[in-house]
Design a protein around this motif. Structure first.
Motif, PDB file in Angstrom:
ATOM      1  N   VAL A 336      10.216  -3.578  -1.905  1.00 57.31           N
ATOM      2  CA  VAL A 336       9.115  -2.519  -1.485  1.00 57.31           C
ATOM      3  C   VAL A 336       7.881  -2.478  -2.733  1.00 57.31           C
ATOM      4  O   VAL A 336       8.280  -2.158  -3.553  1.00 57.31           O
ATOM      5  N   VAL A 337       6.988  -2.903  -2.018  1.00 56.44           N
ATOM      6  CA  VAL A 337       5.656  -2.946  -3.137  1.00 56.44           C
ATOM      7  C   VAL A 337       5.000  -1.698  -2.866  1.00 56.44           C
ATOM      8  O   VAL A 337       4.474  -1.475  -1.635  1.00 56.44           O
ATOM      9  N   LEU A 338       4.758  -0.577  -3.776  1.00 57.85           N
ATOM     10  CA  LEU A 338       3.890   0.513  -3.422  1.00 57.85           C
ATOM     11  C   LEU A 338       2.399   0.338  -3.854  1.00 57.85           C
ATOM     12  O   LEU A 338       1.944   0.550  -4.901  1.00 57.85           O
ATOM     13  N   PRO A 343       2.849   1.109   1.714  1.00 54.83           N
ATOM     14  CA  PRO A 343       3.762   0.075   1.224  1.00 54.83           C
ATOM     15  C   PRO A 343       3.830  -1.372   1.835  1.00 54.83           C
ATOM     16  O   PRO A 343       3.368  -1.292   2.909  1.00 54.83           O
ATOM     17  N   ILE A 344       4.161  -2.287   1.250  1.00 59.60           N
ATOM     18  CA  ILE A 344       4.302  -3.407   1.562  1.00 59.60           C
ATOM     19  C   ILE A 344       5.881  -3.990   1.575  1.00 59.60           C
ATOM     20  O   ILE A 344       6.193  -3.684   0.655  1.00 59.60           O
ATOM     21  N   VAL A 492       5.601   9.992   1.003  1.00 62.48           N
ATOM     22  CA  VAL A 492       5.528   9.907  -0.395  1.00 62.48           C
ATOM     23  C   VAL A 492       5.079   8.734  -0.915  1.00 62.48           C
ATOM     24  O   VAL A 492       4.158   8.719  -2.284  1.00 62.48           O
ATOM     25  N   PHE A 493       5.120   7.589  -0.544  1.00 58.64           N
ATOM     26  CA  PHE A 493       4.824   6.182  -0.854  1.00 58.64           C
ATOM     27  C   PHE A 493       3.310   5.898  -0.345  1.00 58.64           C
ATOM     28  O   PHE A 493       2.613   4.883  -1.248  1.00 58.64           O
ATOM     29  N   GLU A 499      -4.300  14.749  -6.434  1.00 61.81           N
ATOM     30  CA  GLU A 499      -3.399  14.580  -7.741  1.00 61.81           C
ATOM     31  C   GLU A 499      -2.133  14.928  -7.518  1.00 61.81           C
ATOM     32  O   GLU A 499      -0.907  14.268  -8.148  1.00 61.81           O
ATOM     33  N   ALA A 500      -1.862  16.018  -6.492  1.00 62.65           N
ATOM     34  CA  ALA A 500      -0.299  16.514  -6.437  1.00 62.65           C
ATOM     35  C   ALA A 500       0.410  15.271  -5.790  1.00 62.65           C
ATOM     36  O   ALA A 500       1.776  15.142  -6.118  1.00 62.65           O
ATOM     37  N   LYS A 501      -0.085  14.740  -4.864  1.00 68.84           N
ATOM     38  CA  LYS A 501       0.651  13.741  -4.007  1.00 68.84           C
ATOM     39  C   LYS A 501       0.816  12.559  -5.025  1.00 68.84           C
ATOM     40  O   LYS A 501       1.783  11.898  -4.954  1.00 68.84           O
ATOM     41  N   THR A 502      -0.285  12.117  -5.678  1.00 66.86           N
ATOM     42  CA  THR A 502       0.028  10.965  -6.615  1.00 66.86           C
ATOM     43  C   THR A 502       1.065  11.359  -7.857  1.00 66.86           C
ATOM     44  O   THR A 502       1.874  10.524  -8.168  1.00 66.86           O
ATOM     45  N   GLU A 503       1.237  12.542  -8.206  1.00 67.72           N
ATOM     46  CA  GLU A 503       2.327  13.151  -9.005  1.00 67.72           C
ATOM     47  C   GLU A 503       3.489  12.967  -8.282  1.00 67.72           C
ATOM     48  O   GLU A 503       4.712  12.419  -9.087  1.00 67.72           O
TER      49      GLU A 503
END
Length: 609
Positions: A336-338, A343-344, A492-493, A499-503
């Motif tokens: 799984v590549v984020l 994702p991939i 999530v991915f 910024e909150a979702k990135t964290e």
């Protein structure tokens, strides 16, 4: 005296009289307004002279000379036959009008309910079977669709002694880009159903865990398989080969029949599904009846609308490629590549092929025909892949065999219907990121098999429907865990400017990299080895708290507190709507639902077919 003789003969002519007596105790009581058939074949209608039954020794008294004949009553009785025929004509007219109105309502229901035909008792020969004798058609269960769910169910019920008729649109081997990864939990269900040999001789690959990639970093996540036999692991394969093996195995049972045809509608009478109407491979329209019809015709089902309340969401599309002669960084692992924006996935589907699925958010894709898709894959996707697979990926893009597939999500929201049941993707879907669809379907089949096992006859459809309502609750712990995890992980991915979702995304990758219970716990949930909803919620919020804890280091600040609060809010906004759609009570407190304790009625257990 002539008049008296005529009156005495009137009943024999089918007429009626009304008399007033001064002295004749043997005549009958007052008049009765009813119609009845006399022994000699004549009938009396309207104001009929009711006769008291004479005893064996009783003799009829002759009409005395004192009898007074009421002429007006005799005059009125002359119109009784005309009244009778007028009433009969009115009755026929009302019947015809009501029948035509019923036919119009039937047509409306057929159009509005999506594939549901209402059967009237006197319909024409297109639906020609007599509904009173439909249970004698020699079929216990009709299965619509012979994909993973349908083929597995046919074999399972066939082994249980049920007479099964499967109708599948196309029995040839299909080439699909999804349904190619079976988690270890699903493989355990396959063993339980006696279908584990269906992954043999199709060049299936053992899958032992996942490798997660993000921004040049990676972590390896292994399935917690220590407590299981060495054969237990995930399996990846060509979906068509796997399905064909299950169809072949089901067809070896003498009481299972597979037929190629297209089911056009369900046949229903008074709210009960009686069977299906379908078109054969040769184009003939036929009807088939059975006590139970199971609809499992896949994610594009055209029959589900009459059996559930579908709320289908399409959050993204998969772009599928096959990479040939490609060595993945971690053998026997899914990758799984984020990536940005989403994702991939990469995993082996044979000894020399790797499936690559590129997720594209939304429902709009770059066109394939004019080369925009190839350009997007080469310039945007390829640079984010692990170096080991980039060359094979670009070669696959240039080869041009690019496939697409919508990723659908649909919570289970059934409408319990006597005589019918939904199963598989026709009933419940989740984002395919975690590869949990086949695991859910096989787990559902195990639950359904165990429910039906004590029942000898399925003919009491009302009782059967109430009994198998417990199926919708018993399936929830496994299905809801896998569904919720798939939806939550996908969100999530996703890359985000928030910024909150990135964290949260960063924290999820780092949390899984910690090892120990922080990785084995979520992977056990994802694999179906430990499908516990409470464990899922605890791990999900552990990731959110881990993200907040990192924000507080080395020293907390107002900004970090505010961002931490937004992280918790974002996490709640991701998981709680999914849980709500799945059903909080069924998911976390199934034992409080009365249906789970239902037992089949004694008549269904003891009665033999």
């Amino acid at each position: 005296m002539k008049l008296a003789v005529i009156i005495q003969n009137l009943p024999q002519l089918g007429l009626t009289t009304t008399t007033s007596l001064r002295s004749s105790p043997s005549l009958s009581p007052p008049l009765s307004h009813s119609t009845r058939r006399l022994k000699n074949g004549s009938s009396t209608t309207g104001a009929t002279l009711t006769r008291r039954k004479k005893s064996k020794h009783e003799r009829a008294s002759p009409i005395s000379a004192g009898t007074v004949i009421m002429a007006p009553a005799i005059e009125l009785d002359r119109f009784i036959l005309a009244t009778f025929f007028a009433s009969l004509f009115a009755f026929v007219l009302v019947y015809v009008l009501r029948r035509s109105g019923f036919a119009r309502n039937s047509n409306r229901r057929k159009m509005n309910r999506g594939g549901l035909v209402v059967v009237a008792a006197s319909q024409n020969d297109a639906v020609s079977r007599d509904l009173d004798t439909e249970d004698d058609c020699g079929v216990d269960v009709i299965i619509v669709g012979a994909g993973v769910a349908g083929a597995a169910l046919a074999h399972t019920l066939g082994k249980e002694g049920r007479r099964v008729h499967v109708i599948e649109r196309d029995l040839s081997e299909q080439d699909r880009i999804v349904g190619e990864l079976l988690q270890p939990g699903g493989y355990l269900k396959l063993i339980e159903l006696g279908l584990e040999d269906c992954v043999k001789e199709i060049d299936a690959q053992r899958i032992l865990g996942y490798a997660l990639f993000k921004d040049g970093k990676h972590t390896q996540l292994s399935y917690p398989l220590e407590a299981f036999d060495s054969d237990v692991a995930g399996r990846s394969f060509h979906n068509g080969r796997f399905v064909q093996r299950m169809r072949e195995k089901a067809a070896t049972l003498s009481n299972v029949r597979l037929e190629q045809g297209t089911v056009t509608s369900l046949l229903e009478e008074n709210g009960t599904v009686k069977g299906v109407q379908y078109k054969t491979k040769e184009g003939n329209e036929l009807s088939l009846y059975a006590p139970l019809t199971v609809v499992c015709d896949g994610c594009f089902s055209n029959l589900r609308r009459s059996l559930c309340k579908p709320k289908v969401d399409v959050p993204s599309m998969f772009v599928g490629l096959v990479l040939e002669n490609c060595e993945l960084p971690f053998a026997n692992h899914g990758h799984v590549v984020l990536a940005d924006p989403s994702p991939i996935l990469l995993y082996p589907i044979s000894s020399y092929e790797v499936r690559c699925l590129v997720d594209v958010p939304g429902q709009k894709l770059p066109p394939i025909a004019n080369g925009e898709m190839a350009k997007y894959l080469k310039t945007q996707v390829a640079p984010q892949l692990p170096p080991e697979v980039r060359e094979a990926f670009i070669a696959a893009v240039e080869k041009g065999n690019i496939r697409t597939m919508p990723n659908r999500s649909m919570p289970a929201d059934p409408v319990p219907t006597p005589g019918a049941l939904l199963l598989g993707d026709a009933f419940n879907m989740r984002h395919p990121l975690t590869g949990g669809g086949m695991t859910v379907a096989l787990a559902d089949i195990v639950v359904l098999r165990d429910l039906l096992r004590p029942i000898h006859t399925l003919k009491d459809k009302e009782a059967l429907s109430k009994y198998i309502e417990s199926f919708y609750t018993l399936r929830k712990p496994v299905a809801s865990t896998i569904n919720t995890l798939a939806g939550a992980l996908y969100k999530v991915f996703l890359a985000s400017s928030d910024e909150a979702k990135t964290e949260m995304r960063e924290a999820c990758f780092d949390y899984l990299s910690l090892g120990g219970v922080c990785s084995s716990g979520p992977v056990a949930l994802l694999s179906g080895l430990n499908p516990r909803p409470l464990s899922l919620v605890l791990h999900f919020f552990a990731v959110a708290i881990y993200a907040v804890g990192r924000l507080m280091l080395p020293f907390p600040s107002i900004k970090s507190f505010w961002l931490g609060a937004r992280v918790i809010s974002s996490a709640s906004g991701i998981i709680f709507p999914i849980i709500k759609a799945e059903g909080v009570r069924k998911m976390f407190f199934p034992r409080t639902i009365a249906a789970i304790y239902r037992t089949p009625p004694p008549s269904m257990i003891h009665q033999t077919e």
